[in-house]
Design a protein around this motif. Structure first.
Motif, PDB file in Angstrom:
ATOM      1  N   CYS A  81       0.819  -1.225   0.000  1.00 16.69           N
ATOM      2  CA  CYS A  81       0.000   0.000   0.000  1.00 16.69           C
ATOM      3  C   CYS A  81       0.851   1.274   0.000  1.00 16.69           C
ATOM      4  O   CYS A  81       0.488   2.264  -0.620  1.00 16.69           O
ATOM      5  CB  CYS A  81      -0.919   0.026   1.218  1.00 16.69           C
ATOM      6  SG  CYS A  81      -2.138  -1.314   1.225  1.00 16.69           S
ATOM      7  N   SER A  90      -1.606   3.363  -2.828  1.00 20.72           N
ATOM      8  CA  SER A  90      -2.996   3.491  -2.392  1.00 20.72           C
ATOM      9  C   SER A  90      -3.068   4.047  -0.977  1.00 20.72           C
ATOM     10  O   SER A  90      -4.124   4.443  -0.511  1.00 20.72           O
ATOM     11  CB  SER A  90      -3.698   2.131  -2.463  1.00 20.72           C
ATOM     12  OG  SER A  90      -3.084   1.203  -1.593  1.00 20.72           O
ATOM     13  N   ALA A  91      -1.944   4.091  -0.294  1.00 24.19           N
ATOM     14  CA  ALA A  91      -1.835   4.661   1.052  1.00 24.19           C
ATOM     15  C   ALA A  91      -0.883   5.859   0.999  1.00 24.19           C
ATOM     16  O   ALA A  91      -0.092   5.984   0.059  1.00 24.19           O
ATOM     17  CB  ALA A  91      -1.313   3.603   2.018  1.00 24.19           C
TER      18      ALA A  91
END
Length: 143
Positions: A81, A90-91
């Protein structure tokens, strides 16, 4: 009758546990000898987390050991992530100067172990030394 090694003979006669114990004893003895040859000195400064991660032999981990262990855990648990270098995917990026919940060792530890709303899962399954080395590694990602 053909020759068989002593290990094969012992395996066949149910002495596998004796072999394992003997191998482990030899490894522990060798590790103990190395420990005596080079005394472990406490680092001049504790890591940012406030606790000095300990090796399995009871001495403090070196900075290199802490970084290597933290990086390995990060790669396994976080990189999917946060990206391989913590740049974010995505993080959020872990290279930022500040985090939403704080960039202190305590805040990072809480984020890792308890998770955060909106996508950060809790990693309560990590052991104390794993969390401590992971916190130290995340702290080192700041650019």
């Amino acid at each position: 009758m053909h020759d068989r090694s002593i290990v094969t003979k012992l395996k066949g006669s149910g002495h596998r546990s004796i072999i394992v114990v003997a191998i482990l004893a030899g490894c522990l003895a060798a590790a103990g000898c190395k420990q005596q040859e080079k005394p472990v000195q406490a680092p001049a400064e504790k890591p940012a987390t406030g606790a000095v991660p300990q090796t399995t032999m009871g001495g403090p981990m070196s900075d290199q050991q802490t970084q290597a262990m933290g990086k390995a855990i990060f790669k396994k648990q976080c990189a999917g992530c946060h990206g391989e270098e913590g740049k974010g995917m995505s993080a959020p990026s872990l290279q930022k100067a500040d985090f939403k919940y704080g960039r202190t060792p305590e805040a990072i530890k809480e984020t890792i172990t308890k998770g955060r709303p909106g996508g950060m899962p809790a990693f309560g399954n990590l052991q104390g030394i794993e969390v401590e080395t992971l916190v130290a590694y995340v702290m080192s990602l700041k650019k």
